[in-house]
Design a protein around this motif. Sequence first.
Motif, PDB file in Angstrom:
ATOM      1  N   LEU A 108       0.627  -1.202  -0.085  1.00 43.97           N
ATOM      2  CA  LEU A 108      -0.219  -0.083   0.139  1.00 43.97           C
ATOM      3  C   LEU A 108       0.872   1.196   0.023  1.00 43.97           C
ATOM      4  CD1 LEU A 108      -2.548   1.819   0.582  1.00 43.97           C
ATOM      5  CD2 LEU A 108      -2.144   1.147   2.929  1.00 43.97           C
ATOM      6  N   LEU A 109       1.773   1.313   0.830  1.00 37.82           N
ATOM      7  CA  LEU A 109       2.496   2.492   1.096  1.00 37.82           C
ATOM      8  C   LEU A 109       3.446   2.632  -0.259  1.00 37.82           C
ATOM      9  CD1 LEU A 109       4.052   2.323   4.601  1.00 37.82           C
ATOM     10  CD2 LEU A 109       2.401   3.978   3.769  1.00 37.82           C
ATOM     11  N   LEU A 110       4.216   1.782  -0.722  1.00 27.47           N
ATOM     12  CA  LEU A 110       5.003   1.592  -1.919  1.00 27.47           C
ATOM     13  C   LEU A 110       4.074   2.247  -3.278  1.00 27.47           C
ATOM     14  CD1 LEU A 110       7.427  -1.438  -1.867  1.00 27.47           C
ATOM     15  CD2 LEU A 110       8.045   1.015  -1.868  1.00 27.47           C
ATOM     16  N   GLY A 111       2.895   1.526  -3.379  1.00 32.36           N
ATOM     17  CA  GLY A 111       1.974   2.062  -4.562  1.00 32.36           C
ATOM     18  C   GLY A 111       1.698   3.493  -4.361  1.00 32.36           C
ATOM     19  N   ALA A 112       1.287   4.057  -3.325  1.00 28.77           N
ATOM     20  CA  ALA A 112       0.753   5.441  -2.991  1.00 28.77           C
ATOM     21  C   ALA A 112       1.864   6.257  -3.155  1.00 28.77           C
ATOM     22  CB  ALA A 112      -0.039   5.372  -1.810  1.00 28.77           C
ATOM     23  N   VAL A 113       3.059   5.957  -2.633  1.00 22.64           N
ATOM     24  CA  VAL A 113       4.249   7.070  -2.497  1.00 22.64           C
ATOM     25  C   VAL A 113       4.624   7.089  -3.992  1.00 22.64           C
ATOM     26  CG1 VAL A 113       6.152   5.445  -1.946  1.00 22.64           C
ATOM     27  CG2 VAL A 113       6.110   7.778  -1.115  1.00 22.64           C
ATOM     28  N   LEU A 114       4.675   6.032  -4.671  1.00 18.76           N
ATOM     29  CA  LEU A 114       5.320   6.252  -6.094  1.00 18.76           C
ATOM     30  C   LEU A 114       4.130   7.282  -6.957  1.00 18.76           C
ATOM     31  CD1 LEU A 114       6.189   2.667  -6.727  1.00 18.76           C
ATOM     32  CD2 LEU A 114       7.832   4.591  -6.802  1.00 18.76           C
ATOM     33  N   ALA A 115       2.796   6.864  -6.451  1.00 19.58           N
ATOM     34  CA  ALA A 115       1.811   7.578  -7.415  1.00 19.58           C
ATOM     35  C   ALA A 115       1.884   9.091  -7.295  1.00 19.58           C
ATOM     36  CB  ALA A 115       0.480   6.927  -6.932  1.00 19.58           C
ATOM     37  N   MET A 116       2.095   9.481  -5.773  1.00 12.72           N
ATOM     38  CA  MET A 116       2.293  10.845  -5.213  1.00 12.72           C
ATOM     39  C   MET A 116       3.384  11.513  -5.781  1.00 12.72           C
ATOM     40  SD  MET A 116      -0.718  11.514  -3.821  1.00 12.72           S
ATOM     41  CE  MET A 116      -1.201  10.661  -5.268  1.00 12.72           C
ATOM     42  N   GLY A 117       4.509  10.684  -5.785  1.00 15.38           N
ATOM     43  CA  GLY A 117       5.737  11.261  -6.518  1.00 15.38           C
ATOM     44  C   GLY A 117       5.485  11.609  -8.050  1.00 15.38           C
ATOM     45  N   ALA A 118       4.841  10.795  -8.601  1.00 12.33           N
ATOM     46  CA  ALA A 118       4.829  10.825 -10.196  1.00 12.33           C
ATOM     47  C   ALA A 118       3.814  11.906 -10.565  1.00 12.33           C
ATOM     48  CB  ALA A 118       4.175   9.396 -10.814  1.00 12.33           C
ATOM     49  N   ILE A 119       2.655  12.332  -9.709  1.00 11.86           N
ATOM     50  CA  ILE A 119       1.729  13.014  -9.907  1.00 11.86           C
ATOM     51  C   ILE A 119       2.339  14.634  -9.991  1.00 11.86           C
ATOM     52  CG2 ILE A 119       0.855  13.663  -7.863  1.00 11.86           C
ATOM     53  CD1 ILE A 119      -1.938  12.845  -9.056  1.00 11.86           C
ATOM     54  N   ASN A 120       3.460  14.965  -9.352  1.00 11.72           N
ATOM     55  CA  ASN A 120       3.902  15.999  -9.347  1.00 11.72           C
ATOM     56  C   ASN A 120       4.456  16.506 -10.806  1.00 11.72           C
ATOM     57  OD1 ASN A 120       3.905  17.343  -6.496  1.00 11.72           O
ATOM     58  ND2 ASN A 120       4.589  15.266  -6.192  1.00 11.72           N
ATOM     59  N   ASN A 121       4.402  15.627 -11.763  1.00  9.78           N
ATOM     60  CA  ASN A 121       4.740  15.895 -13.244  1.00  9.78           C
ATOM     61  C   ASN A 121       3.811  16.403 -14.025  1.00  9.78           C
ATOM     62  OD1 ASN A 121       7.948  15.365 -13.421  1.00  9.78           O
ATOM     63  ND2 ASN A 121       6.824  13.521 -12.088  1.00  9.78           N
ATOM     64  N   VAL A 122       2.584  16.546 -13.323  1.00 11.66           N
ATOM     65  CA  VAL A 122       1.342  17.026 -14.276  1.00 11.66           C
ATOM     66  C   VAL A 122       1.578  18.433 -14.854  1.00 11.66           C
ATOM     67  CG1 VAL A 122      -0.943  17.638 -14.416  1.00 11.66           C
ATOM     68  CG2 VAL A 122      -0.462  15.621 -13.176  1.00 11.66           C
ATOM     69  N   PHE A 123       2.158  19.074 -14.127  1.00 13.89           N
ATOM     70  CA  PHE A 123       2.621  20.606 -14.372  1.00 13.89           C
ATOM     71  C   PHE A 123       4.065  20.709 -14.671  1.00 13.89           C
ATOM     72  CE2 PHE A 123      -1.638  20.616 -12.269  1.00 13.89           C
ATOM     73  CZ  PHE A 123      -2.316  21.361 -13.502  1.00 13.89           C
ATOM     74  N   ARG A 124       4.553  20.860 -15.673  1.00 11.90           N
ATOM     75  CA  ARG A 124       6.063  21.107 -16.167  1.00 11.90           C
ATOM     76  C   ARG A 124       6.276  22.349 -16.935  1.00 11.90           C
ATOM     77  NH1 ARG A 124       9.138  16.304 -15.490  1.00 11.90           N
ATOM     78  NH2 ARG A 124      10.203  17.036 -17.090  1.00 11.90           N
ATOM     79  N   LYS A 125       7.436  22.965 -16.678  1.00 12.46           N
ATOM     80  CA  LYS A 125       7.728  23.999 -17.441  1.00 12.46           C
ATOM     81  C   LYS A 125       9.214  23.810 -17.869  1.00 12.46           C
ATOM     82  CE  LYS A 125       7.560  29.264 -17.679  1.00 12.46           C
ATOM     83  NZ  LYS A 125       7.207  30.526 -17.245  1.00 12.46           N
ATOM     84  N   SER A 126       9.641  23.968 -19.099  1.00  8.81           N
ATOM     85  CA  SER A 126      11.121  23.686 -19.538  1.00  8.81           C
ATOM     86  C   SER A 126      11.662  22.496 -18.968  1.00  8.81           C
ATOM     87  CB  SER A 126      11.771  24.824 -19.251  1.00  8.81           C
ATOM     88  OG  SER A 126      11.212  26.227 -19.642  1.00  8.81           O
ATOM     89  N   GLY A 127      10.896  21.471 -18.923  1.00  7.57           N
ATOM     90  CA  GLY A 127      11.294  20.180 -18.629  1.00  7.57           C
ATOM     91  C   GLY A 127      11.690  20.007 -17.135  1.00  7.57           C
ATOM     92  N   GLU A 128      11.127  20.805 -16.299  1.00  4.62           N
ATOM     93  CA  GLU A 128      11.053  20.736 -14.810  1.00  4.62           C
ATOM     94  C   GLU A 128       9.679  20.771 -14.213  1.00  4.62           C
ATOM     95  OE1 GLU A 128      13.746  23.602 -13.655  1.00  4.62           O
ATOM     96  OE2 GLU A 128      15.345  22.372 -14.288  1.00  4.62           O
ATOM     97  N   VAL A 129       9.593  20.110 -13.112  1.00  8.87           N
ATOM     98  CA  VAL A 129       8.227  20.362 -12.320  1.00  8.87           C
ATOM     99  C   VAL A 129       7.940  21.867 -11.911  1.00  8.87           C
ATOM    100  CG1 VAL A 129       6.998  20.060 -10.135  1.00  8.87           C
ATOM    101  CG2 VAL A 129       8.409  18.271 -11.379  1.00  8.87           C
ATOM    102  N   ALA A 130       6.914  22.453 -12.435  1.00  2.75           N
ATOM    103  CA  ALA A 130       6.569  23.894 -12.056  1.00  2.75           C
ATOM    104  C   ALA A 130       5.659  24.205 -11.088  1.00  2.75           C
ATOM    105  CB  ALA A 130       5.737  24.230 -13.512  1.00  2.75           C
ATOM    106  N   LEU A 131       4.881  23.053 -10.687  1.00  2.00           N
ATOM    107  CA  LEU A 131       3.898  23.288  -9.676  1.00  2.00           C
ATOM    108  C   LEU A 131       3.892  21.782  -8.598  1.00  2.00           C
ATOM    109  CD1 LEU A 131       1.949  24.991  -8.189  1.00  2.00           C
ATOM    110  CD2 LEU A 131      -0.007  23.984  -9.804  1.00  2.00           C
ATOM    111  N   GLY A 132       4.237  21.950  -7.452  1.00  2.00           N
ATOM    112  CA  GLY A 132       4.041  20.908  -6.824  1.00  2.00           C
ATOM    113  C   GLY A 132       2.687  20.713  -6.084  1.00  2.00           C
ATOM    114  N   VAL A 133       1.980  19.611  -6.349  1.00  2.00           N
ATOM    115  CA  VAL A 133       0.357  19.669  -5.991  1.00  2.00           C
ATOM    116  C   VAL A 133       0.580  18.754  -4.854  1.00  2.00           C
ATOM    117  CG1 VAL A 133      -0.316  20.165  -8.310  1.00  2.00           C
ATOM    118  CG2 VAL A 133       0.282  17.836  -7.909  1.00  2.00           C
TER     119      VAL A 133
END
Length: 216
Positions: A108-133
């Motif tokens: 449970l923890l591994l799946g959830a923490v991987l998902a929460m890390g990945a989801i920060n890439n929804v908003f990117r600018k110039s190849g970098e995370v632009a907004l941490g959600v």
Amino acid sequence: MSRADRSLAYSIAGAAGFVDASGFLAADRYFVSFMSGNTTRLGVELARGSSAAAMAGMLLAGFVVGVALGALVADRLEPWRKTSVLIAATMLLLAAATAQAFGLTLGLLLGAVLAMGAINNVFRKSGEVALGVTYMTGALVRVGEGLAGLIKPSAQRRRGAFESLLLWASLSGGGCVGALVYLNFQPAAGWLGALWVLALALFACRIEARESAQPN
């Protein structure tokens, strides 16, 4: 940022709060999106000589790996970055919910923490995370800057502060809902978190389809 993107950001922050709160209650008070909390816990457990430090360290590493996986997905499927990252996060959350259903807390923890890390890439600018959600320290800093803007007038500061306050409120509200769902309907919490993110993937698909249809 467009109005649709702002709505998506607030909704993702709400989903992150939901997943973090339900995971926090399910897994001995560890966080799956709030890495500052896990970092503090790592330091405390190391000072105590406790084996619990290993779990905190694993979650920190998992979050970083999740961000990296999300970045790879976003780079490979750039025209549909938002949709693809949210679908990837949905799949990880479904894996986490399945692990929870079988009583596998580590899964449970591994799946959830991987998902929460990945989801920060929804908003990117110039190849970098632009907004941490999934974390709000930066948002609260901007709220403080907005307060300064009330003393020394600055329309830009006030506007940014209001948007950051809404982002914080979204995560906080999602956390409250996640806790209530877990406390009252525990078996459903993981599945509902995954369905929430899946709904956001469909919303993101509409946004990106509209963007791709616009003339350059």
